[in-house]
Design a protein around this motif. Structure first.
Motif, mmCIF file in Angstrom:
data_model
loop_
_atom_site.group_PDB
_atom_site.id
_atom_site.type_symbol
_atom_site.label_atom_id
_atom_site.label_comp_id
_atom_site.label_asym_id
_atom_site.label_seq_id
_atom_site.Cartn_x
_atom_site.Cartn_y
_atom_site.Cartn_z
ATOM 1 N N SER A 120 0.812 -1.215 0.000
ATOM 2 C CA SER A 120 0.000 0.000 0.000
ATOM 3 C C SER A 120 0.852 1.274 0.000
ATOM 4 C CB SER A 120 -0.951 -0.003 1.194
ATOM 5 O OG SER A 120 -0.209 -0.060 2.411
ATOM 6 N N LYS A 121 2.076 1.169 0.523
ATOM 7 C CA LYS A 121 2.948 2.341 0.579
ATOM 8 C C LYS A 121 3.883 2.422 -0.641
ATOM 9 C CE LYS A 121 2.973 2.743 5.618
ATOM 10 N NZ LYS A 121 3.803 2.809 6.854
ATOM 11 N N THR A 122 3.836 1.406 -1.488
ATOM 12 C CA THR A 122 4.696 1.420 -2.688
ATOM 13 C C THR A 122 3.816 1.450 -3.939
ATOM 14 O OG1 THR A 122 4.864 -1.004 -2.529
ATOM 15 C CG2 THR A 122 6.656 0.290 -1.573
ATOM 16 N N PHE A 123 3.659 0.322 -4.589
ATOM 17 C CA PHE A 123 2.767 0.274 -5.760
ATOM 18 C C PHE A 123 2.402 -1.178 -6.041
ATOM 19 C CE2 PHE A 123 7.033 -0.165 -7.431
ATOM 20 C CZ PHE A 123 6.933 -1.108 -8.446
ATOM 21 N N GLY A 124 1.398 -1.364 -6.894
ATOM 22 C CA GLY A 124 0.929 -2.705 -7.229
ATOM 23 C C GLY A 124 1.574 -3.271 -8.484
ATOM 24 N N SER A 125 1.331 -2.608 -9.615
ATOM 25 C CA SER A 125 1.841 -3.073 -10.904
ATOM 26 C C SER A 125 2.433 -1.926 -11.705
ATOM 27 C CB SER A 125 0.711 -3.720 -11.732
ATOM 28 O OG SER A 125 0.135 -4.808 -11.049
ATOM 29 N N LEU A 126 3.240 -2.272 -12.685
ATOM 30 C CA LEU A 126 3.768 -1.292 -13.626
ATOM 31 C C LEU A 126 2.792 -1.136 -14.786
ATOM 32 C CD1 LEU A 126 7.438 -2.650 -13.872
ATOM 33 C CD2 LEU A 126 6.639 -0.719 -12.488
ATOM 34 N N ILE A 127 2.540 0.093 -15.185
ATOM 35 C CA ILE A 127 1.699 0.363 -16.351
ATOM 36 C C ILE A 127 2.628 0.512 -17.556
ATOM 37 C CG2 ILE A 127 -0.008 1.910 -17.382
ATOM 38 C CD1 ILE A 127 -0.693 2.810 -14.485
ATOM 39 N N LEU A 128 2.390 -0.294 -18.591
ATOM 40 C CA LEU A 128 3.317 -0.405 -19.713
ATOM 41 C C LEU A 128 2.746 0.171 -21.000
ATOM 42 C CD1 LEU A 128 4.369 -4.118 -19.082
ATOM 43 C CD2 LEU A 128 5.550 -2.047 -18.293
ATOM 44 N N ALA A 129 3.636 0.641 -21.865
ATOM 45 C CA ALA A 129 3.223 1.185 -23.157
ATOM 46 C C ALA A 129 4.273 0.866 -24.219
ATOM 47 C CB ALA A 129 3.013 2.693 -23.065
ATOM 48 N N SER A 155 3.629 -7.337 -13.052
ATOM 49 C CA SER A 155 4.128 -7.472 -11.684
ATOM 50 C C SER A 155 5.227 -8.543 -11.714
ATOM 51 C CB SER A 155 2.988 -7.840 -10.729
ATOM 52 O OG SER A 155 2.330 -9.009 -11.194
ATOM 53 N N GLY A 156 5.449 -9.231 -10.612
ATOM 54 C CA GLY A 156 6.442 -10.297 -10.599
ATOM 55 C C GLY A 156 7.830 -9.851 -10.201
ATOM 56 N N PHE A 157 7.951 -8.669 -9.592
ATOM 57 C CA PHE A 157 9.261 -8.172 -9.176
ATOM 58 C C PHE A 157 9.524 -8.505 -7.718
ATOM 59 C CE2 PHE A 157 6.254 -4.905 -10.602
ATOM 60 C CZ PHE A 157 5.581 -4.669 -9.415
ATOM 61 N N THR A 158 10.803 -8.533 -7.368
ATOM 62 C CA THR A 158 11.198 -8.768 -5.981
ATOM 63 C C THR A 158 11.088 -7.461 -5.190
ATOM 64 O OG1 THR A 158 13.517 -8.229 -6.375
ATOM 65 C CG2 THR A 158 12.842 -10.524 -6.749
ATOM 66 N N GLU A 159 11.224 -7.558 -3.868
ATOM 67 C CA GLU A 159 11.174 -6.360 -3.031
ATOM 68 C C GLU A 159 12.307 -5.391 -3.387
ATOM 69 O OE1 GLU A 159 8.868 -5.392 -0.776
ATOM 70 O OE2 GLU A 159 7.731 -7.139 -1.488
ATOM 71 N N GLU A 160 13.484 -5.946 -3.665
ATOM 72 C CA GLU A 160 14.621 -5.105 -4.031
ATOM 73 C C GLU A 160 14.365 -4.399 -5.366
ATOM 74 O OE1 GLU A 160 19.427 -5.499 -5.024
ATOM 75 O OE2 GLU A 160 18.358 -7.160 -4.078
ATOM 76 N N GLN A 161 13.810 -5.144 -6.331
ATOM 77 C CA GLN A 161 13.487 -4.542 -7.624
ATOM 78 C C GLN A 161 12.406 -3.479 -7.484
ATOM 79 O OE1 GLN A 161 12.499 -8.221 -9.610
ATOM 80 N NE2 GLN A 161 14.472 -8.338 -10.657
ATOM 81 N N MET A 162 11.436 -3.728 -6.605
ATOM 82 C CA MET A 162 10.369 -2.753 -6.385
ATOM 83 C C MET A 162 10.924 -1.438 -5.850
ATOM 84 S SD MET A 162 7.037 -3.029 -3.898
ATOM 85 C CE MET A 162 6.310 -4.354 -4.832
ATOM 86 N N LYS A 163 11.838 -1.517 -4.902
ATOM 87 C CA LYS A 163 12.441 -0.301 -4.342
ATOM 88 C C LYS A 163 13.204 0.469 -5.416
ATOM 89 C CE LYS A 163 12.936 -2.177 0.347
ATOM 90 N NZ LYS A 163 13.907 -2.660 1.366
ATOM 91 N N GLN A 164 13.945 -0.272 -6.248
ATOM 92 C CA GLN A 164 14.721 0.353 -7.318
ATOM 93 C C GLN A 164 13.804 1.032 -8.333
ATOM 94 O OE1 GLN A 164 16.921 -2.423 -9.740
ATOM 95 N NE2 GLN A 164 18.241 -0.846 -10.610
ATOM 96 N N LEU A 165 12.733 0.334 -8.712
ATOM 97 C CA LEU A 165 11.784 0.887 -9.678
ATOM 98 C C LEU A 165 11.084 2.128 -9.125
ATOM 99 C CD1 LEU A 165 10.247 -2.482 -10.923
ATOM 100 C CD2 LEU A 165 11.368 -0.802 -12.393
ATOM 101 N N LEU A 166 10.642 2.048 -7.883
ATOM 102 C CA LEU A 166 9.923 3.162 -7.284
ATOM 103 C C LEU A 166 10.801 4.403 -7.192
ATOM 104 C CD1 LEU A 166 7.232 4.010 -6.080
ATOM 105 C CD2 LEU A 166 8.050 3.240 -3.837
ATOM 106 N N GLN A 167 12.050 4.208 -6.843
ATOM 107 C CA GLN A 167 12.992 5.334 -6.769
ATOM 108 C C GLN A 167 13.135 6.019 -8.126
ATOM 109 O OE1 GLN A 167 17.104 4.303 -5.873
ATOM 110 N NE2 GLN A 167 17.321 6.121 -4.607
#
Length: 338
Positions: free
Chosen positions: A237-246, A261-273
């Motif tokens: 809830s404090k990060t995100f659910g899925s990536l929106i792609l185009a 989706s399908g990313f690890t916690e580490e990948q999620m942090k990197q993507l969100l940043q």
């Protein structure tokens, strides 16, 4: 060495046409690697094609000029050599003063043949438990000889002389001439990505994507651009659910093609940043009304690779999963096949 025998006739012919080129080792020019078209399992039946394992690594051009070694990625921005002294040391031992090689910089789990994708720019902590190898599959130049017009089968013969078997961090990618289907199935059972099949008489067409090389994968994959992310639930809830792609359509406009989706916690942090720095109020896609649960839109600058089951008639990905960020791809390369 055999490269002299193989190349001498072409060298003489090119000199007469004034098209012979010597690679500028002291100030290396950018090399755009030869690329493969997408093939199918039916293509494994092609008689004049040989198969090489498709490794899950970073495409790397290796340039040896005496003891100086460069390892350049596809964009030519990064030189990976300072990060991999163990590979550099073995490249220096090759039995030629200078050469240009095409390779895949690949990480393997220690003590196994299992390749795992780790970016070449990863920090030491991420690389713990893995062995990095330069898996070489082609040669473009040796000394003053331009080998790009030689047939693949000759270039592979030359590589056998260049790469000693006893090296630990530089190795040849195995080439399978018969039994390509069985080889592909064996790789698939182990969870591997697939094979690249190559026409044995093909030259090295620098910067071209051609059917002389075909990638046959265990799953389907493609590149897309992140244009936003959705609201996360529960622990997310404090990060995100899925990536929106185009991807870009034939009119050059960004079109929404699915969520991954399908990313690890580490990948999620990197993507969100990365995504937070690119937030925008304006939807980048022309069919934004099809996207629900949007938390934020982002500028279309981050390229990712995803794997998926199939695509719908209107181009939407079915069951897409995130694989990795592709720093070697430009957003405009992410095009919708129509």
């Amino acid at each position: 060495m055999s490269y002299q025998k193989h190349a001498q006739q072409q060298y003489s012919r090119k000199r007469k046409r004034k098209t012979y080129t010597v690679y500028p080792y002291h100030k290396p020019r950018r090399i755009r690697p030869m690329l493969a078209e997408t093939g199918t399992k039916e293509d494994l039946k092609r008689k004049d094609y040989w198969a090489q394992r498709k490794l899950d690594g970073t495409r790397t051009i290796i340039i040896k000029d005496g003891d100086r070694v460069e390892m350049r990625g596809r964009t030519w921005v990064n030189d990976y050599a300072p990060r991999f002294p163990e590979i550099v040391e073995e490249i220096r031992k090759l039995p030629v003063d200078s050469c240009v090689l095409d390779s895949e910089l690949t990480f393997f789990k220690k003590g196994t043949d299992q390749d795992v994708f780790i970016t070449a720019l990863a920090n030491p902590e991420t690389k713990k438990g893995y062995v990095a190898k330069a898996m070489v599959f082609d040669v473009l130049y040796v000394e003053d000889y331009d080998l790009r017009d030689l047939p693949l089968e000759d270039r592979l013969d030359i590589l056998k002389e260049l790469i000693p078997e006893e090296l630990k961090h530089v190795d040849l990618v195995r080439t399978v001439k018969r039994g390509k289907k069985a080889y592909f199935e064996r790789i698939s059972r182990k969870g591997g990505e697939g094979v690249i099949i190559k026409e044995r008489k093909s030259p090295y067409r620098e910067g071209e994507r051609t059917e002389e090389w075909l990638k046959v994968k265990n799953w389907r994959s493609d590149e897309a651009v992140i244009v936003g992310y959705t609201v996360g639930k529960g622990a997310r809830s404090k990060t995100f659910g899925s990536l929106i792609l185009a991807q870009k359509d034939k009119d050059g406009k960004w079109r929404y093609v699915g969520k991954a989706s399908g990313f690890t916690e580490e990948q999620m942090k990197q993507l969100l940043q990365k995504m937070r720095r690119l937030k925008t109020d304006k939807p980048p896609v022309k069919n934004a009304e099809k996207v629900d649960n949007v938390k934020a839109w982002v500028k279309p600058e981050i390229v990712v690779e995803i794997k998926y089951y199939e695509r719908s008639k209107n181009g939407m990905f079915r069951f897409p999963d995130f694989l990795r960020i592709r720093t070697d791809k430009k957003p405009e390369e992410c095009r919708l096949s129509e």
